[in-house]
Design a protein around this motif. Structure first.
Motif, PDB file in Angstrom:
ATOM      1  N   ALA A 152      -8.512  -9.933 -21.814  1.00 24.10           N
ATOM      2  CA  ALA A 152      -8.961  -9.044 -20.736  1.00 24.10           C
ATOM      3  C   ALA A 152     -10.369  -9.410 -20.272  1.00 24.10           C
ATOM      4  CB  ALA A 152      -8.930  -7.594 -21.210  1.00 24.10           C
ATOM      5  N   THR A 153     -10.622  -9.170 -18.985  1.00 22.48           N
ATOM      6  CA  THR A 153     -11.957  -9.392 -18.429  1.00 22.48           C
ATOM      7  C   THR A 153     -12.381  -8.169 -17.642  1.00 22.48           C
ATOM      8  OG1 THR A 153     -11.138 -10.377 -16.370  1.00 22.48           O
ATOM      9  CG2 THR A 153     -11.582 -11.877 -18.208  1.00 22.48           C
ATOM     10  N   ALA A 154     -13.694  -7.953 -17.579  1.00 25.98           N
ATOM     11  CA  ALA A 154     -14.261  -6.873 -16.777  1.00 25.98           C
ATOM     12  C   ALA A 154     -15.386  -7.456 -15.932  1.00 25.98           C
ATOM     13  CB  ALA A 154     -14.786  -5.747 -17.662  1.00 25.98           C
ATOM     14  N   THR A 155     -15.330  -7.202 -14.629  1.00 27.49           N
ATOM     15  CA  THR A 155     -16.321  -7.735 -13.700  1.00 27.49           C
ATOM     16  C   THR A 155     -16.977  -6.583 -12.954  1.00 27.49           C
ATOM     17  OG1 THR A 155     -15.000  -9.735 -13.397  1.00 27.49           O
ATOM     18  CG2 THR A 155     -16.724  -9.305 -11.775  1.00 27.49           C
TER      19      THR A 155
ATOM     20  N   GLU B  19     -15.665 -10.856 -21.235  1.00 29.64           N
ATOM     21  CA  GLU B  19     -14.358 -11.432 -21.555  1.00 29.64           C
ATOM     22  C   GLU B  19     -13.937 -11.103 -22.984  1.00 29.64           C
ATOM     23  OE1 GLU B  19     -14.980 -15.557 -20.816  1.00 29.64           O
ATOM     24  OE2 GLU B  19     -14.757 -15.349 -18.641  1.00 29.64           O
ATOM     25  N   GLY B  20     -12.640 -10.860 -23.164  1.00 27.32           N
ATOM     26  CA  GLY B  20     -12.078 -10.577 -24.478  1.00 27.32           C
ATOM     27  C   GLY B  20     -11.969  -9.086 -24.731  1.00 27.32           C
ATOM     28  N   ALA B  21     -10.854  -8.669 -25.333  1.00 32.08           N
ATOM     29  CA  ALA B  21     -10.579  -7.249 -25.527  1.00 32.08           C
ATOM     30  C   ALA B  21     -11.687  -6.546 -26.307  1.00 32.08           C
ATOM     31  CB  ALA B  21      -9.232  -7.065 -26.231  1.00 32.08           C
ATOM     32  N   GLU B  22     -12.133  -7.158 -27.404  1.00 30.26           N
ATOM     33  CA  GLU B  22     -13.150  -6.530 -28.245  1.00 30.26           C
ATOM     34  C   GLU B  22     -14.458  -6.327 -27.481  1.00 30.26           C
ATOM     35  OE1 GLU B  22     -14.584  -4.826 -31.791  1.00 30.26           O
ATOM     36  OE2 GLU B  22     -12.547  -5.586 -31.424  1.00 30.26           O
ATOM     37  N   ARG B  23     -14.874  -7.361 -26.761  1.00 32.75           N
ATOM     38  CA  ARG B  23     -16.138  -7.275 -26.030  1.00 32.75           C
ATOM     39  C   ARG B  23     -16.042  -6.281 -24.884  1.00 32.75           C
ATOM     40  NH1 ARG B  23     -18.471 -12.723 -24.085  1.00 32.75           N
ATOM     41  NH2 ARG B  23     -20.205 -11.305 -23.651  1.00 32.75           N
ATOM     42  N   VAL B  24     -14.919  -6.289 -24.178  1.00 30.72           N
ATOM     43  CA  VAL B  24     -14.754  -5.342 -23.071  1.00 30.72           C
ATOM     44  C   VAL B  24     -14.740  -3.909 -23.599  1.00 30.72           C
ATOM     45  CG1 VAL B  24     -13.178  -4.537 -21.257  1.00 30.72           C
ATOM     46  CG2 VAL B  24     -13.571  -6.997 -21.579  1.00 30.72           C
TER      47      VAL B  24
ATOM     48  N   ASP C 280       2.434  -5.950 -18.802  1.00 32.29           N
ATOM     49  CA  ASP C 280       2.970  -5.670 -20.148  1.00 32.29           C
ATOM     50  C   ASP C 280       2.267  -4.482 -20.793  1.00 32.29           C
ATOM     51  OD1 ASP C 280       4.721  -7.878 -19.943  1.00 32.29           O
ATOM     52  OD2 ASP C 280       3.136  -9.238 -20.594  1.00 32.29           O
ATOM     53  N   ASP C 281       1.970  -3.468 -19.983  1.00 34.70           N
ATOM     54  CA  ASP C 281       1.336  -2.228 -20.451  1.00 34.70           C
ATOM     55  C   ASP C 281      -0.059  -2.439 -21.013  1.00 34.70           C
ATOM     56  OD1 ASP C 281       3.551  -0.840 -19.666  1.00 34.70           O
ATOM     57  OD2 ASP C 281       4.422  -0.664 -21.669  1.00 34.70           O
ATOM     58  N   ARG C 282      -0.690  -3.547 -20.687  1.00 42.25           N
ATOM     59  CA  ARG C 282      -2.062  -3.811 -21.118  1.00 42.25           C
ATOM     60  C   ARG C 282      -2.941  -4.094 -19.901  1.00 42.25           C
ATOM     61  NH1 ARG C 282      -2.742  -5.478 -26.511  1.00 42.25           N
ATOM     62  NH2 ARG C 282      -1.174  -4.450 -27.813  1.00 42.25           N
ATOM     63  N   VAL C 283      -4.187  -3.695 -19.981  1.00 40.55           N
ATOM     64  CA  VAL C 283      -5.150  -3.969 -18.914  1.00 40.55           C
ATOM     65  C   VAL C 283      -5.616  -5.413 -19.024  1.00 40.55           C
ATOM     66  CG1 VAL C 283      -7.392  -3.373 -17.938  1.00 40.55           C
ATOM     67  CG2 VAL C 283      -5.921  -1.566 -18.882  1.00 40.55           C
ATOM     68  N   ARG C 284      -5.378  -6.188 -17.974  1.00 39.31           N
ATOM     69  CA  ARG C 284      -5.794  -7.598 -17.967  1.00 39.31           C
ATOM     70  C   ARG C 284      -7.147  -7.777 -17.292  1.00 39.31           C
ATOM     71  NH1 ARG C 284      -2.276 -11.579 -19.073  1.00 39.31           N
ATOM     72  NH2 ARG C 284      -3.535 -12.959 -17.758  1.00 39.31           N
ATOM     73  N   HIS C 285      -7.372  -7.044 -16.222  1.00 43.23           N
ATOM     74  CA  HIS C 285      -8.628  -7.171 -15.483  1.00 43.23           C
ATOM     75  C   HIS C 285      -9.123  -5.791 -15.070  1.00 43.23           C
ATOM     76  CE1 HIS C 285      -8.096 -11.525 -15.112  1.00 43.23           C
ATOM     77  NE2 HIS C 285      -6.853 -11.284 -14.727  1.00 43.23           N
ATOM     78  N   ILE C 286     -10.427  -5.632 -15.103  1.00 40.03           N
ATOM     79  CA  ILE C 286     -11.075  -4.437 -14.567  1.00 40.03           C
ATOM     80  C   ILE C 286     -12.137  -4.914 -13.583  1.00 40.03           C
ATOM     81  CG2 ILE C 286     -12.389  -2.335 -15.069  1.00 40.03           C
ATOM     82  CD1 ILE C 286     -11.371  -2.574 -17.974  1.00 40.03           C
ATOM     83  N   TRP C 287     -12.098  -4.384 -12.378  1.00 33.65           N
ATOM     84  CA  TRP C 287     -13.111  -4.704 -11.378  1.00 33.65           C
ATOM     85  C   TRP C 287     -13.868  -3.414 -11.060  1.00 33.65           C
ATOM     86  CZ3 TRP C 287      -7.963  -6.360 -10.600  1.00 33.65           C
ATOM     87  CH2 TRP C 287      -7.747  -7.736 -10.806  1.00 33.65           C
TER      88      TRP C 287
END
Length: 311
Positions: free
Chosen positions: A222-225, A240-245, A290-297
């Protein structure tokens, strides 16, 4: 000005929404889209009356001119982006699914649309944040050719007149753009109801500062921008990465007091809006697979939140 003064006035008025819809997809900015439409109408009325009367399809003329203005604007936008502070994201708009239905050719609705459905992008899909982010990575010519043909259904002969290339060259531009879009389109589409459930679960875990729950909702990659435009604080680079996000959001759960998170439609999909003292301070869009968040803007730049002044 009345219909008696300009017989085409009712056509021009009806085209405004169509032109704004097109220009927004081409520029990624509602403010720029509105400027494009205003300039298009200014050019129409700058023509001598006999010349305007001689135009068989005012709608087609307006679309061609607006597209050319967007093409020029996209070229200069690249230089502006180099000076932009932090990450640049498209300007989010409330809702989005109601923007224009049907296909258009020469300013006339064409519900039949005989083109290959595999090359078509739905208008609802084309306003999503994920789609706009991909469009922004294209060259100006690719973007214009792709949006005009694959989104709005214009034949390549008409696209060629806008881009200033041959129909065959425009076909190649659209094909190149389609390859950029394909990876995102090949992912399974998450139904809106399920998308909303995941976003709601994310909001609750975020408000609770629950890192474990957040990690469980995020895809491993996952990424968050964030886009603050240098006007408000935002991460200078994507996280980047689930843990960091998860930690990034959890650490900020209690950082700002008095913020209310609202579930709203963002660019046609379930998203979140952060409000403080009655003002919108952030708009979040999500890509889910797949029921998971891939990107957050997350758009925090106040200049891009003007359409969100009131719900």
């Amino acid at each position: 000005m009345t219909d008696r003064q300009d017989p085409a006035l009712h056509v021009l008025t009806a085209e405004r929404r169509q032109l704004t819809s097109l220009a927004y997809r081409l520029t990624g900015s509602l403010a720029d889209a509105e400027d494009v439409v205003q300039e298009t109408y200014a050019r129409w009325y700058a023509m001598p009356r006999p010349r305007r009367d001689g135009i068989a399809s005012p709608g087609a003329w307006l679309t061609t001119v607006a597209s050319r203005i967007c093409l020029d604007l996209l070229g200069s936008a690249r230089a502006r982006r180099e000076r932009y502070v932090g990450q640049w994201l498209p300007e989010p708009v409330p809702g989005g699914t109601a923007w224009i239905s049907g296909r258009w050719r020469g300013g006339v609705a064409d519900p039949a649309d005989p083109a290959d459905p595999a090359e078509r992008v739905t208008l609802d899909e084309s306003v999503s944040m994920a789609f706009l982010v991909v469009l922004d990575a294209m060259t100006p010519a690719e973007r214009v050719a792709f949006v005009l043909h694959d989104v709005f259904g214009y034949p390549f002969a008409d696209v060629a007149r806008v881009v200033g290339r041959t129909p065959a060259a425009c076909r190649q531009l659209a094909s190149s753009a389609r390859r950029r879009v394909r990876p995102a389109r090949e992912r399974p589409v998450t139904p809106a109801a399920r998308h909303a459930e995941v976003v709601r679960a994310f909001r609750r875990a975020w408000e609770a500062g629950d890192i474990g729950a957040l990690v469980g909702l995020l895809a491993p990659d996952a990424t968050a921008t964030g886009d603050g435009g240098g006007l408000v604080t935002a991460a200078p680079r994507p996280v980047e990465g689930a843990e960091r996000v998860a930690r990034f959001f959890a650490e900020r759960a209690g950082a700002v007091s008095g913020v209310t998170m609202l579930e709203r439609v963002v660019n046609g999909q379930p998203g979140l809006v952060a409000r403080k003292d009655g003002a919108t301070v952030a708009v979040l869009a999500f890509a889910i697979a797949d029921d998971r968040v891939r990107h957050i803007w997350a758009v925090l730049n106040p200049e891009k939140l003007r359409p969100w002044a009131a719900d």
